[in-house]
Design a protein around this motif. Structure first.
Motif: not given
Length: 245
Positions: A110-113, A210-211, A241-244
């Motif tokens: 909900l936030v980082f990706i 991603n999500a 790939l969702a490393w953020c």
């Protein structure tokens, strides 16, 4: 002639330096990379000063972007549902990396990706970089060039140090596979951006990939009733790939 390509070349290099060399060295604390990416994109926008058209943020194209993005969102979501329902595909997702708590998973989804990965990368690649490429290249070549840069951007997240120690050749092949896959995704995202005229279309597609992928992996792991494996696989790629965060 060469000077015409200078903004595109410099921006590409700057993005690669940031994504491959700087970001992996940032503290792993939650939210650090998300914040850093958003600040970096803000600087990029301030330096390049693209128009709303180049960014794909024209209001009259928002409806088209939502339609195309919604279509892709539905297709990707349906594909993950099928993967969860079909046993062989379920096992691919079940062999996943990462077993976050529900709170950690929700924070990433909900936030980082949405902010650190999707918004930051789409503004940078399908917004600024594609806009610069279209100034000097036709749509097809602009999409291909920016997608290659997008694929190389994922070099850092594609590397798995443990796998490199155990089997360097296999690790190199895995890295090339991730770079090729993300470059291919970049082509799709660029097509959506160009076809719809809106950044909303690739944003929705990127978010779905991603999500929803991370949610599918989490469901597969938990419903499988066993811990995640340590081998690189589809689930691991989706997680990387969702490393953020």
């Amino acid at each position: 002639m060469t000077r015409r390509f200078l903004p595109l070349a410099l921006t590409s290099v700057a993005l690669l330096v940031w994504g491959v060399l700087v970001v992996p060295r940032l503290p792993p604390a939650p939210g650090v990379r998300t914040t850093a990416n958003l600040l970096a994109v803000a600087v990029l926008l301030a330096v390049t000063r693209p128009s709303r058209t180049e960014l794909g943020l024209r209001r009259d194209r928002a409806g088209s972007g939502l339609r195309w993005g919604g279509l892709v969102l539905g297709v990707v979501g349906a594909a993950y549902v099928v993967a969860l329902l079909v046993p062989p595909l379920h096992e691919l997702l079940d062999d996943a990396a990462g077993t976050e708590t529900t709170a950690e998973l929700l924070l990433r989804v909900l936030v980082f990706i949405p902010l650190g990965t999707v918004l930051a990368e789409e503004l940078a690649f399908r917004g600024v970089l594609l806009g610069l490429a279209l100034r000097v290249l036709g749509p097809v070549r602009a999409a291909l060039v920016t997608s290659v840069v997008f694929g190389l951007w994922h070099l850092a997240t594609a590397r798995t140090p443990d796998a490199a120690v155990q089997d360097p050749l296999l690790s190199a092949v895995a890295v090339l596979g991730v770079v090729a896959a993300t470059a291919g995704a970049g082509v799709v995202f660029a097509f959506l951006r160009l076809r719809s005229g809106s950044l909303l279309a690739p944003v929705a597609a990127h978010l779905a990939t991603n999500a929803l992928g991370l949610v599918a992996v989490a469901i597969a792991v938990r419903s499988g009733g066993r811990p995640a494996l340590d081998t690189p696989d589809l689930g691991a790629v989706l997680s990387q790939l969702a490393w953020c965060g």
